[in-house]
Design an enzyme around this catalytic site. Structure first.
Site, mmCIF file in Angstrom:
data_model
loop_
_atom_site.group_PDB
_atom_site.id
_atom_site.type_symbol
_atom_site.label_atom_id
_atom_site.label_comp_id
_atom_site.label_asym_id
_atom_site.label_seq_id
_atom_site.Cartn_x
_atom_site.Cartn_y
_atom_site.Cartn_z
ATOM 1 N N GLY A 258 52.299 21.215 68.223
ATOM 2 C CA GLY A 258 52.793 19.898 67.803
ATOM 3 C C GLY A 258 51.695 18.855 67.737
ATOM 4 O O GLY A 258 51.549 18.131 66.745
ATOM 5 N N ARG A 259 50.886 18.784 68.786
ATOM 6 C CA ARG A 259 49.857 17.731 68.837
ATOM 7 C C ARG A 259 48.654 18.038 67.940
ATOM 8 O O ARG A 259 47.730 17.242 67.862
ATOM 9 C CB ARG A 259 49.419 17.517 70.287
ATOM 10 C CG ARG A 259 48.919 18.753 71.000
ATOM 11 C CD ARG A 259 48.828 18.515 72.501
ATOM 12 N NE ARG A 259 48.526 19.717 73.261
ATOM 13 C CZ ARG A 259 49.415 20.626 73.630
ATOM 14 N NH1 ARG A 259 50.680 20.486 73.275
ATOM 15 N NH2 ARG A 259 49.066 21.675 74.352
ATOM 16 N N GLU B 253 65.807 14.007 71.061
ATOM 17 C CA GLU B 253 65.582 12.673 70.489
ATOM 18 C C GLU B 253 65.657 12.704 68.966
ATOM 19 O O GLU B 253 66.332 11.886 68.339
ATOM 20 C CB GLU B 253 64.195 12.138 70.894
ATOM 21 C CG GLU B 253 64.029 11.811 72.353
ATOM 22 C CD GLU B 253 63.544 12.984 73.181
ATOM 23 O OE1 GLU B 253 63.725 14.159 72.747
ATOM 24 O OE2 GLU B 253 62.979 12.746 74.260
ATOM 25 N N GLU C 170 48.156 16.283 77.084
ATOM 26 C CA GLU C 170 49.103 17.393 77.007
ATOM 27 C C GLU C 170 48.323 18.707 76.958
ATOM 28 O O GLU C 170 48.767 19.727 77.466
ATOM 29 C CB GLU C 170 49.987 17.240 75.764
ATOM 30 C CG GLU C 170 51.323 17.955 75.883
ATOM 31 C CD GLU C 170 52.311 17.492 74.842
ATOM 32 O OE1 GLU C 170 53.111 16.595 75.128
ATOM 33 O OE2 GLU C 170 52.276 18.019 73.715
ATOM 34 N N LYS D 205 59.317 20.533 64.581
ATOM 35 C CA LYS D 205 58.925 21.939 64.495
ATOM 36 C C LYS D 205 60.126 22.828 64.833
ATOM 37 O O LYS D 205 60.443 23.754 64.114
ATOM 38 C CB LYS D 205 57.762 22.170 65.462
ATOM 39 C CG LYS D 205 57.205 23.564 65.471
ATOM 40 C CD LYS D 205 55.957 23.608 66.347
ATOM 41 C CE LYS D 205 55.573 25.035 66.687
ATOM 42 N NZ LYS D 205 54.370 25.107 67.515
ATOM 43 N N LYS E 254 62.798 18.351 78.726
ATOM 44 C CA LYS E 254 63.812 18.577 77.696
ATOM 45 C C LYS E 254 65.079 19.146 78.334
ATOM 46 O O LYS E 254 66.190 18.865 77.901
ATOM 47 C CB LYS E 254 63.279 19.524 76.606
ATOM 48 C CG LYS E 254 62.217 18.884 75.684
ATOM 49 C CD LYS E 254 61.808 19.802 74.518
ATOM 50 C CE LYS E 254 60.788 19.153 73.598
ATOM 51 N NZ LYS E 254 60.354 19.952 72.451
ATOM 52 N N HIS F 181 39.127 -8.866 76.560
ATOM 53 C CA HIS F 181 39.759 -10.032 77.174
ATOM 54 C C HIS F 181 40.878 -9.618 78.108
ATOM 55 O O HIS F 181 41.714 -10.429 78.475
ATOM 56 C CB HIS F 181 40.280 -10.975 76.089
ATOM 57 C CG HIS F 181 39.160 -11.491 75.239
ATOM 58 N ND1 HIS F 181 38.507 -12.682 75.501
ATOM 59 C CD2 HIS F 181 38.523 -10.941 74.180
ATOM 60 C CE1 HIS F 181 37.543 -12.848 74.610
ATOM 61 N NE2 HIS F 181 37.526 -11.801 73.808
HETATM 62 C C1 G6Q Z 1 53.174 18.803 71.223
HETATM 63 C C2 G6Q Z 1 54.381 19.024 71.985
HETATM 64 C C3 G6Q Z 1 55.462 17.973 71.782
HETATM 65 C C4 G6Q Z 1 56.271 18.182 70.511
HETATM 66 C C5 G6Q Z 1 57.529 17.324 70.592
HETATM 67 C C6 G6Q Z 1 58.381 17.422 69.345
HETATM 68 O O1 G6Q Z 1 52.220 19.535 71.231
HETATM 69 O O2 G6Q Z 1 54.832 20.302 71.760
HETATM 70 O O3 G6Q Z 1 54.960 16.670 71.778
HETATM 71 O O4 G6Q Z 1 55.514 17.872 69.386
HETATM 72 O O5 G6Q Z 1 58.273 17.684 71.726
HETATM 73 O O6 G6Q Z 1 58.787 18.747 69.119
HETATM 74 P P1 G6Q Z 1 59.468 19.162 67.770
HETATM 75 O O7 G6Q Z 1 58.505 18.971 66.650
HETATM 76 O O8 G6Q Z 1 59.872 20.591 67.925
HETATM 77 O O9 G6Q Z 1 60.662 18.264 67.581
#
Ligand code: G6Q
Length: 546
Positions: A274-275, A218, A360, A212, A511, A391
């Site tokens: 994001g989620r 990462e 989250e 996003k 971050k 199990h």
């Molecule tokens: C989700 C969070 C988090 C996010 C990641 C990746 O709701 O905001 O999990 O999706 O940190 O972020 P980017 O899409 O900006 O790389």
């Protein structure tokens, strides 16, 4: 909304106080008694909507509990909050953003305004662009730099830009185009990238860089590593990037500076968390895997559950009921966790996906106006697909000292009918829910001829609550409904708890912190000992051993 909810704290509400008293009265009552008193309970406490059937009869509740929980939903203004979300109000207060994942699956023609602008046409424009691209990749029309067709699709993303795509790919693998390989790289651990590409040829590989913000450490590190890997195999010609990399992002500037043609960028908006983004352009890997028609069926499933949540009376509203039940256990039974137990191998990543969605969103300790809560908020969600969990950890759920409400998820039909497997699988769902609820008394154990000293070890107390969720078979539509069911369950919980379910400041902190230490790990001379003694010596130790 804020003042209404915060003017009276949750624990001072009439319904909350009544629930506390009521829980003291019925908290110790056994599910055996509930069922004995009401032979019709197993049919009465069920609800089927949009093809999703919920049996909630094995919960430690009665009609009064439900009445009070529904009263709590009314008192806390759940209806007004639902309306505010669907209207596009900026209900994510701490980030001053609308929360409109529901717009991602709104049909053409529906109008949803953000700052006076209808966002639905833009959603469909992106979907159409994704569709055009997905068709080209699936048909082989999209060629790599050396003219070969794409055989491998690698999604690079993390958190919300990874967990949804991975889960959906696994869940809908049955519907995927099998001559395409899908890989997912998320971790900054180089092993993740190395293992994902070790048997791939760059000239047949397409990278989807899903971020996003397009600044996440990462993802950008993995994207640059992928870029170097691809260029090394493709002769170093930078023009190859445009054929092998596309971006999914809201940040056109960063996408361009990475070298990706913004023509090959699939956008979304700051009102998609994001989620909550697996049904946005972040789902491009899903669309390439299962095809545009199936992706649109997935969206239709989401939308059907959205409409159910928005319009159904709370007493007949699946997400509202699930949300209220989890609030009941978290507060009045001190339940720390909820186990998600899908009896469907295709849903093997569903618990991991729900971990982020739930924790989250509702892992918050202050209300919308910043007051520290004096009640429990989001429980820990976890789980594994059945029957494997039986199990391993089910032992603790059956005979341990903690109360762990369980959601069993099963299907009438399997996509891979072989012999008696599916009946066996489903027999386990029903048997586990039954055993958890009713247990086995000392008398029953003795009647089996068990030696007296062994009896306590073989007694199952029972009275462990569970929901059983059933649907036809795993399909794009059904997956959309299931995900939306939990999204709105989370929403319901957050509304009752009066928290911001849509920010994630805890993620942001991580971050920032690592960036500072990274410099200290890599500097030529030893860094000043500027941390606590533990962190200082861990840094020194790593520097001397690396
Ligand atoms: C989700 C969070 C988090 C996010 C990641 C990746 O709701 O905001 O999990 O999706 O940190 O972020 P980017 O899409 O900006 O790389």
């Amino acid at each position: 909304m804020q003042s209404e909810a915060s003017s009276t704290g949750l624990t001072s509400r009439t319904a909350w106080k009544a629930l506390r008293q009521h829980s003291a009265a019925i908290g110790g009552k056994h599910l055996r008694e509930f069922f004995a008193e009401d032979p019709g309970r197993g049919e009465r406490y069920t609800l089927e909507r949009e093809g999703i059937f919920l049996d909630y009869s094995k919960n430690r509740i009665d009609d009064q509990t439900l009445r009070l929980l529904l009263q709590l939903a009314d008192e806390t203004g759940l209806r007004a909050r639902i309306d505010a979300m669907f209207r596009g109000d900026k209900i994510n207060l701490t980030e001053n953003r609308a929360v409109l994942h529901v717009a991602l699956r709104a049909p053409k023609g529906q109008q949803i305004l953000v700052d006076g602008e209808d966002v639905v046409p833009a959603v469909h424009a992106v979907l159409d662009k994704m569709e055009g691209f997905a068709r080209k990749v699936r048909s082989g029309l999209w060629k790599g730099f050396t003219g070969k067709r794409i055989r491998n699709v690698v999604n690079i993303g993390i958190g919300g830009s990874d967990l949804g795509p991975v889960m959906a790919y696994e869940a809908l693998k049955h519907y995927s185009q099998r001559d395409l390989n899908f890989r997912f790289v998320s971790n900054v651990d180089s092993t993740d990238f190395a293992e994902a590409v070790q048997d791939l040829d760059a000239d047949e590989t397409l990278f989807l860089v899903a971020s996003k913000t397009f600044t996440t450490l990462e993802t950008m590190t993995n994207a640059h590593t992928a870029r170097a890997w691809a260029l090394a195999q493709l002769g170093g010609d930078e023009r190859a990037i445009a054929r092998h990399f596309v971006a999914i992002s809201t940040n056109a500037k960063e996408v361009a500076s990475f070298g990706i043609d913004t023509e090959n960028m699939f956008g979304f908006w700051d009102w998609v968390g994001g989620r909550y983004s697996m049904d946005s352009a972040i789902g491009l890997s899903t669309m390439i895997a299962i095809g545009p028609e199936n992706f649109r069926a997935l969206l239709a499933g989401f939308h059907a559950m959205d409409e159910h949540f928005r319009t159904a009376p709370f007493a007949e509203n699946l997400p509202v009921l699930l949300g209220l039940l989890s609030v009941w256990y978290a507060e009045f039974f001190d339940a720390q966790t909820v186990a998600i137990l899908p009896y469907e191998q295709y849903l093997k990543r569903f618990p991991a996906y729900l971990q982020q969605l739930t924790m989250e969103s509702n892992g918050k300790h202050v209300t919308l106006d910043g007051t520290t809560v004096d009640y429990q908020t989001g429980p820990i969600y976890w789980g594994e697909p059945g029957t494997n969990g039986q199990h391993s950890f089910y032992q603790l759920i059956h005979q341990g000292t903690r109360l762990i409400p369980c959601d069993f998820i099963g299907f009438y039909k399997t996509l891979n009918p072989i012999g008696r497997h599916h009946d066996m699988l489903m027999a386990n769902v029903f048997a586990q829910a039954e055993a958890l609820a009713f247990g086995k008394t000392a008398e029953q154990v003795r009647a089996e001829g068990t030696a007296e000293w062994l009896v306590p070890h073989r007694v199952f107390e029972g009275n462990r609550p569970s929901n059983v969720i059933l649907a036809e078979a795993i399909s794009p539509q059904v997956l959309g409904k299931l995900v939306a069911l939990y999204e709105h369950t989370v929403f319901t919980q957050g509304a009752i708890w009066n928290i911001d379910s849509f920010d994630q400041w805890g993620v942001e902190l991580g971050k920032v912190l690592a960036t500072r230490i990274l410099g200290e790990l890599e500097s030529a001379s030893a860094p000043a000992a500027s941390h606590d003694s533990s962190t200082n010596s861990l840094i020194a130790r790593y520097r001397s051993h690396k």
